[in-house]
Design a protein around this motif. Structure first.
Motif, PDB file in Angstrom:
ATOM      1  N   ALA A  23       5.374 -28.106  24.114  1.00 25.42           N
ATOM      2  CA  ALA A  23       5.006 -27.275  25.214  1.00 25.42           C
ATOM      3  C   ALA A  23       3.688 -27.312  25.453  1.00 25.42           C
ATOM      4  O   ALA A  23       2.601 -27.203  24.785  1.00 25.42           O
ATOM      5  CB  ALA A  23       5.627 -25.895  24.948  1.00 25.42           C
ATOM      6  N   ALA A  24       3.244 -27.613  26.967  1.00 24.55           N
ATOM      7  CA  ALA A  24       2.042 -27.808  27.530  1.00 24.55           C
ATOM      8  C   ALA A  24       1.928 -26.793  28.502  1.00 24.55           C
ATOM      9  O   ALA A  24       2.628 -26.163  28.990  1.00 24.55           O
ATOM     10  CB  ALA A  24       1.794 -29.282  28.101  1.00 24.55           C
ATOM     11  N   ARG A  72      10.706 -36.356  28.801  1.00 27.00           N
ATOM     12  CA  ARG A  72       9.728 -35.293  29.254  1.00 27.00           C
ATOM     13  C   ARG A  72      10.413 -34.572  30.439  1.00 27.00           C
ATOM     14  O   ARG A  72      11.415 -35.100  31.199  1.00 27.00           O
ATOM     15  CB  ARG A  72       8.441 -35.847  29.948  1.00 27.00           C
ATOM     16  N   ASP A  73      10.172 -33.294  30.588  1.00 29.91           N
ATOM     17  CA  ASP A  73      10.718 -32.401  31.589  1.00 29.91           C
ATOM     18  C   ASP A  73       9.549 -31.711  32.319  1.00 29.91           C
ATOM     19  O   ASP A  73       8.859 -30.928  31.678  1.00 29.91           O
ATOM     20  CB  ASP A  73      11.823 -31.344  31.072  1.00 29.91           C
ATOM     21  N   ASN A  77       7.315 -28.128  31.431  1.00 28.91           N
ATOM     22  CA  ASN A  77       6.107 -28.585  30.891  1.00 28.91           C
ATOM     23  C   ASN A  77       6.028 -28.864  29.389  1.00 28.91           C
ATOM     24  O   ASN A  77       5.308 -28.571  28.814  1.00 28.91           O
ATOM     25  CB  ASN A  77       5.064 -27.565  31.172  1.00 28.91           C
ATOM     26  N   THR A  78       6.964 -29.751  29.214  1.00 25.49           N
ATOM     27  CA  THR A  78       7.401 -30.193  27.740  1.00 25.49           C
ATOM     28  C   THR A  78       7.843 -31.413  27.405  1.00 25.49           C
ATOM     29  O   THR A  78       8.520 -32.225  28.608  1.00 25.49           O
ATOM     30  CB  THR A  78       8.730 -29.422  27.425  1.00 25.49           C
ATOM     31  N   VAL A  79       7.299 -32.115  26.592  1.00 24.74           N
ATOM     32  CA  VAL A  79       7.661 -33.449  26.172  1.00 24.74           C
ATOM     33  C   VAL A  79       8.542 -33.404  24.787  1.00 24.74           C
ATOM     34  O   VAL A  79       8.291 -32.660  23.964  1.00 24.74           O
ATOM     35  CB  VAL A  79       6.508 -34.166  26.086  1.00 24.74           C
ATOM     36  N   TYR A  80       9.310 -34.334  24.597  1.00 24.07           N
ATOM     37  CA  TYR A  80      10.178 -34.366  23.578  1.00 24.07           C
ATOM     38  C   TYR A  80      10.255 -35.945  22.804  1.00 24.07           C
ATOM     39  O   TYR A  80       9.906 -36.547  23.472  1.00 24.07           O
ATOM     40  CB  TYR A  80      11.643 -34.399  23.949  1.00 24.07           C
ATOM     41  N   LEU A  81      10.487 -35.428  21.531  1.00 22.32           N
ATOM     42  CA  LEU A  81      10.690 -36.865  20.668  1.00 22.32           C
ATOM     43  C   LEU A  81      12.060 -36.838  19.767  1.00 22.32           C
ATOM     44  O   LEU A  81      12.029 -35.970  19.003  1.00 22.32           O
ATOM     45  CB  LEU A  81       9.656 -37.094  19.752  1.00 22.32           C
TER      46      LEU A  81
END
Length: 120
Positions: A23-24, A72-73, A77-81
């Motif tokens: 989360a950014a 990412r979404d 404001n979130t990136v996933y792995l």
């Protein structure tokens, strides 16, 4: 400035899956390239994958292409792995990072990391 907080790590058995989240903070998340790295005990930090801000173009290291997926979404404001078919050698601290360009180096901001342990 961008602040990053990873989550989703933990203990998983070989062959299992995990999805890490990062989360950014900030209103300009969609302008940043986001990357994932990892660092195993006694080793250097290793690039895994990155995704550009606006186009969603991705970049992977060869070893990650078959089992890991970055996404990412921007609304969240979130990136996933997404990590599948995990192996003991995937055990490491996983970090997300933000950069201006889609490349495996030159990242400006880093999270504190989340531990992933793959063990039976």
């Amino acid at each position: 400035q961008v602040q990053l907080v990873e989550s989703g790590g933990g203990l998983v058995q070989p062959g299992g899956s995990l999805r890490l989240s990062c989360a950014a903070s900030g209103r300009t998340f969609s302008t940043w390239t986001m990357g994932w790295f990892r660092q195993a005990p006694g080793e250097g930090r290793e690039f895994i994958a990155a995704i550009s801000g606006s186009t969603g173009r991705t970049l992977y290291t060869d070893s990650a292409k078959d089992r890991f997926t970055i996404s990412r979404d921007n609304a969240k404001n979130t990136v996933y792995l997404q990590m599948n078919s995990l192996k003991p050698e995937d055990t490491a601290v996983y970090y997300c990072a933000a950069a201006r360009y889609l490349r495996p180096y030159g990242y400006d901001y880093w999270g504190q990391g989340t531990q992933v342990t793959v063990s039976s």
